[in-house]
Scaffold this active site. Sequence first.
Site, PDB file in Angstrom:
ATOM      1  N   SER A 194     -24.731   7.519 -24.492  1.00  0.00           N
ATOM      2  CA  SER A 194     -25.667   6.423 -24.717  1.00  0.00           C
ATOM      3  C   SER A 194     -25.228   5.396 -25.750  1.00  0.00           C
ATOM      4  O   SER A 194     -25.867   4.346 -25.868  1.00  0.00           O
ATOM      5  CB  SER A 194     -27.041   6.974 -25.109  1.00  0.00           C
ATOM      6  OG  SER A 194     -27.672   7.549 -23.991  1.00  0.00           O
ATOM      7  N   ALA A 195     -24.153   5.651 -26.468  1.00  0.00           N
ATOM      8  CA  ALA A 195     -23.618   4.578 -27.313  1.00  0.00           C
ATOM      9  C   ALA A 195     -23.263   3.370 -26.456  1.00  0.00           C
ATOM     10  O   ALA A 195     -23.215   2.243 -26.947  1.00  0.00           O
ATOM     11  CB  ALA A 195     -22.402   5.067 -28.092  1.00  0.00           C
TER      12      ALA A 195
END
Length: 364
Positions: free
Chosen positions: A62-63
Amino acid sequence: MVNGLQGRLQDVADELVRSGAERGLQIAVYRHGELVADVVAGLADPATGRPVTPGTPFHAFSAGKGLTATVVHVLAERGALGYDTPIARIWPEFGAHGKDTATVRDALTHSTGVPGLPADLTPEDLCDWEKTCALIAAARPWWEPGTATGYHSYTFGHIVGEIVRRVTGTPVSQVLREEVAAPLGVAGELFLGVPEAELGRLARLEDVPGFAEAPEGSPALAVAPRGVRPTAAFGNRADVPSAAIPAGGQLTARAAARMYAALLGPVDGVRLISPDRLREVTAPVVDGVDRVFGNRAVLSNGYAVGRLGTDPDDTPTVFGWAGSGGSYAGADTATGVAFAVTKNRLAADFGTAQTIAALIAGAA
């Protein structure tokens, strides 16, 4: 900040690898558009002994949401879309079951009300763009769009990505490459889907014991079903990192930090958005209880507000996003610092990134 930071961060990275806390990692820091630290340590692939280099991309889960959000802001800067435009005006099918009021801003702040995916979703399903977008468009919202926030683990990427595709006629992965990565000179290090020919460059992921486990009834399974849990086995598949799943991304720390630096200001003459838009992009929009996980969520337009491990009220000028397993990328408008941490040993906490963030903040 420049004096000694590279050495201090290198010492930290080397000790993390030496202790076994990490297998391989990268740390990169920009300040006022200049690269002031670019650190690597450990192995990208223990099976072959391949070392981490500054150009080794990591599947950072999710970065990568920060990459997807940045694409939207670049398009908004050009007037291609507006944050308060109803999604259904761009993507008519999305308006089903009362979602016609949901806006682009709601998508950026996890407020459209459709965080969930079917429990039997497979990796092959998730890699099928049209199928997953159709599932999301047809979904009934868990709450009235715009009235609450709740972590859209995977659906964030497909909702925002389909908005981009409908507006431009081009997949979000290509828009990122052409409008963000290429101008910044990092087209080979910043991806929302790695070309198959380059998959061998990726770091191999591994789970810390217990990381992959998720007990029945966990809210995590509602938004990331068991078949698509963000584990090493999932991220190491050939189809997943090469597919368009823009809730996650593949990146090097120096490329992600460079992108955030170009949101703050010019980097080698390239600035992604104007100062006025930066203020709008980073101002908190949502401050409430996350309807999925129950934690406090303070969000700006596409980013979490606050430095990792701190109260958002104490670090309100920091914005960015963390990835499952421990990676992080973000920036601080107050100090002009942008930084990223990528790692391939997936842990349930963000201890490594928090330690590094605190060290960088102390040096700013």
